[in-house]
Design a protein around this motif. Structure first.
Motif, mmCIF file in Angstrom:
data_model
loop_
_atom_site.group_PDB
_atom_site.id
_atom_site.type_symbol
_atom_site.label_atom_id
_atom_site.label_comp_id
_atom_site.label_asym_id
_atom_site.label_seq_id
_atom_site.Cartn_x
_atom_site.Cartn_y
_atom_site.Cartn_z
ATOM 1 N N ARG A 292 -2.643 -14.678 1.434
ATOM 2 C CA ARG A 292 -2.483 -13.194 1.168
ATOM 3 C C ARG A 292 -3.526 -12.732 -0.022
ATOM 4 N NH1 ARG A 292 -0.782 -9.619 4.948
ATOM 5 N NH2 ARG A 292 1.003 -10.472 5.818
ATOM 6 N N THR B 135 -4.510 -4.532 -10.599
ATOM 7 C CA THR B 135 -4.519 -5.711 -10.184
ATOM 8 C C THR B 135 -5.406 -6.385 -10.608
ATOM 9 O OG1 THR B 135 -5.464 -4.975 -8.026
ATOM 10 C CG2 THR B 135 -3.003 -4.797 -8.237
ATOM 11 N N HIS C 121 3.107 -5.931 -5.797
ATOM 12 C CA HIS C 121 2.963 -5.618 -4.370
ATOM 13 C C HIS C 121 3.878 -4.675 -4.040
ATOM 14 C CE1 HIS C 121 3.278 -6.237 0.076
ATOM 15 N NE2 HIS C 121 2.019 -5.887 -0.110
ATOM 16 N N SER D 36 6.585 -8.695 -7.598
ATOM 17 C CA SER D 36 5.218 -9.266 -7.180
ATOM 18 C C SER D 36 5.570 -9.901 -5.830
ATOM 19 C CB SER D 36 4.825 -9.984 -8.268
ATOM 20 O OG SER D 36 5.764 -11.328 -8.335
ATOM 21 N N ARG D 37 4.338 -10.603 -5.388
ATOM 22 C CA ARG D 37 4.517 -11.245 -4.150
ATOM 23 C C ARG D 37 5.554 -12.361 -4.358
ATOM 24 N NH1 ARG D 37 2.221 -9.486 0.401
ATOM 25 N NH2 ARG D 37 0.515 -8.108 0.552
ATOM 26 N N ASN E 199 8.459 -5.800 -0.543
ATOM 27 C CA ASN E 199 8.494 -4.596 -1.445
ATOM 28 C C ASN E 199 10.082 -4.414 -1.880
ATOM 29 O OD1 ASN E 199 9.840 -3.804 1.166
ATOM 30 N ND2 ASN E 199 9.411 -1.679 0.692
#
Length: 517
Positions: free
Chosen positions: A60, A144, A170, A186-187, A213
């Protein structure tokens, strides 16, 4: 013509020549990782000071290839360059090894999650905001480019604070119902709690290894975290970031699934989950009186049904996999996008059945859908990720009212109840610098803005009263552009580091018309 050759490419050429001459290779990726990477990214590659280095997160990552980042570092982060410690072949081997799957799925349950929690000792709660702005007209800008958030006064556009976030934020931040606290994910699954009144971080906790999310419960007591890895939903107490429950996500037949997204359904006192790997949607209840039908483990006490689980789960079978959702105003109906991107379904949450099909080709991005009054009905509009179209759907009949042709596939849409216009970006393709302004009633594009030719222009947010629209130049040397929402004239530019999203407190906590919920 002489072309620039980076230090990494020079290193790579030299190492390849050496390999050709000697016929040997000396790379040992696991050892190199242990010696140079584990102290920041964790011995198991699941992250620490630095992010997790596993396929689920690396695929990603935008920007330079992993090998180039290892060699030359990453600006505006703590990631150093390793071209002096590792030769090019070692770097290539290490990059390839990092993209390989973990041998076993990581354990990340309540014990591991709670062990990651940190509450800031110097956090000092206050009784009132330490600034004099309208607390309901604060807008957060997620930058970001260097992993920060700017806190903007929605009246003056002064930056009240700029604080560091976890790596690779994210999904949209979620505000407490009073607008005082914000939760950012965050991811890598880190959830950060920040006090807007005090302009201080409260703490952090890692709720998953790879996450999608978060959603805030309607009563403000719980934050739900949707996880890809492990296959789980983590429920956190908003008060102290403690774990309330970790739910393993397995379908009715026992098949595990990643959670594509989690949303709140306030009138139903529930969270609704989109599942990636099984054709089901889940509803997780957090209220005191969850519905009893469909829960499967009810029992009777003193003549009334009671449930021993504080977060009972209802599993609804769907005809197709649904990766993304949009709700009607009553939160009774879920509009879901099909996996193949060629249509959608409407699921009635009350009866747990599909009640309509949607004509939505081109992979609709329902997570960015918005609604407004159009004549005597309410319509929903969504951009499409693979087609230059905005689809407008009648929320009463589920029929397509119009397909608005745009200059390319889009990602975000936004409006406001006090604005006559809908703003839609053209995020993908050669016309990424365009922002369409669409009349709500005629459904025609009335103006196309190009505030930064050649650069990505995306994501719109309005101030509390709808007088101004904020647009991102989605570049590392980008900006937030403030427009007069009526005249469509530019008012001001605020330099920002890749401002990916903007979120106004009032619009989000009141579910303002035209806001993606």
């Amino acid at each position: 013509m002489i072309r620039h050759i980076s230090s990494y490419n020079t290193l790579k050429i030299g190492a390849l020549c050496s390999l050709l001459l000697t016929g040997t290779a000396w790379a040992d990726a696991p050892s190199d990782y242990a010696n140079h990477c584990a102290s920041c990214h964790g011995e198991t590659r699941l992250g620490g000071v630095g992010p997790a280095l596993i396929p689920e997160t690396l695929k990603r990552m935008r920007g330079p290839r992993v090998a180039l980042v290892i060699a030359e570092g990453r600006t505006a982060t703590q990631m150093p360059a390793f071209s002096h410690e590792l030769d090019a072949l070692q770097i290539e081997e290490l990059a390839g090894w990092l993209k390989s799957p973990l041998e076993t799925n990581p354990e990340w349950g309540e014990t591991e999650i709670m062990a990651s929690r940190t509450l800031d000792e110097d956090y000092n709660p206050v009784d009132a905001p330490v600034w004099g702005s309208d607390p309901m007209n604060i807008t957060l800008v997620v930058e970001t480019g260097d992993h920060h958030v700017s806190v903007l006064d929605g009246n003056t556009f002064e930056v009240l604070d700029r604080f560091e976030t976890p790596f690779a934020v994210h999904g949209g931040p979620k505000f407490s119902p009073d607008g005082r606290f914000v939760f950012i994910m965050s991811r890598d699954g880190w959830v950060q709690k920040y006090d807007i009144w005090a302009l201080q971080q409260v703490g952090r906790i890692r709720a998953g290894v790879n996450s999608r999310n978060i959603a805030m419960s309607g009563d403000g007591k719980w934050v739900a975290v949707a996880n890809y890895l492990p296959n789980s939903l983590t429920l956190l107490s908003t008060g102290d970031l403690s774990v309330a429950k970790v739910i393993d996500v397995k379908g009715k037949k026992g098949n595990p699934s990643r959670v594509s997204a989690v949303y709140q359904a306030p009138p139903r006192e529930s969270f609704v989950l989109a599942l990636k790997d099984v054709p089901e949607i889940w509803e997780v209840f957090y209220g005191d009186n969850p519905p009893q039908s469909g829960l499967g483990h009810d029992f009777r006490i003193e003549g009334q049904f009671k449930n021993p689980d504080p977060f009972p789960v209802r599993k609804i079978t769907t005809p197709d996999y649904l990766d993304d959702f949009f709700f009607d105003q009553s939160y009774e109906y879920v509009m879901g996008a099909s996996r193949d991107g060629n249509g959608g379904q409407v699921i009635d949450l009350v009866i747990g059945q599909k009640v309509a099909d949607l004509d939505l080709p081109g992979m609709p991005h329902l997570g960015s859908g918005i609604t407004w009054r159009h004549g005597d009905t309410t319509v929903m509009a969504t951009p499409h990720l693979t087609d230059g179209t905005v689809s407008v759907i009648d929320m009463a009949t589920w029929e397509t009212v119009k397909r608005i042709k745009t200059e390319g596939p889009g990602f975000f849409m936004r409006s406001h109840e006090n604005s006559p216009y809908v703003w839609a970006d053209v995020f993908f393709g050669p016309n990424k610098d365009a922002m369409h302004v669409i009349d709500k009633q005629s459904l025609e594009i009335v103006k196309t803005l190009r505030p930064a030719p050649g650069k990505t222009v995306a994501h719109v947010e309005f101030t509390k009263d709808g007088r101004h629209a904020l647009v991102s130049i989605w570049e590392d040397d980008g900006a937030v552009i403030v427009y007069d929402a009526q005249t469509l004239e530019e008012v001001r530019r605020l330099p920002m580091r890749k401002p990916s999203g903007k979120y106004n407190v009032w619009n989000k906590i009141t579910f303002s018309e035209g806001t993606s919920h």
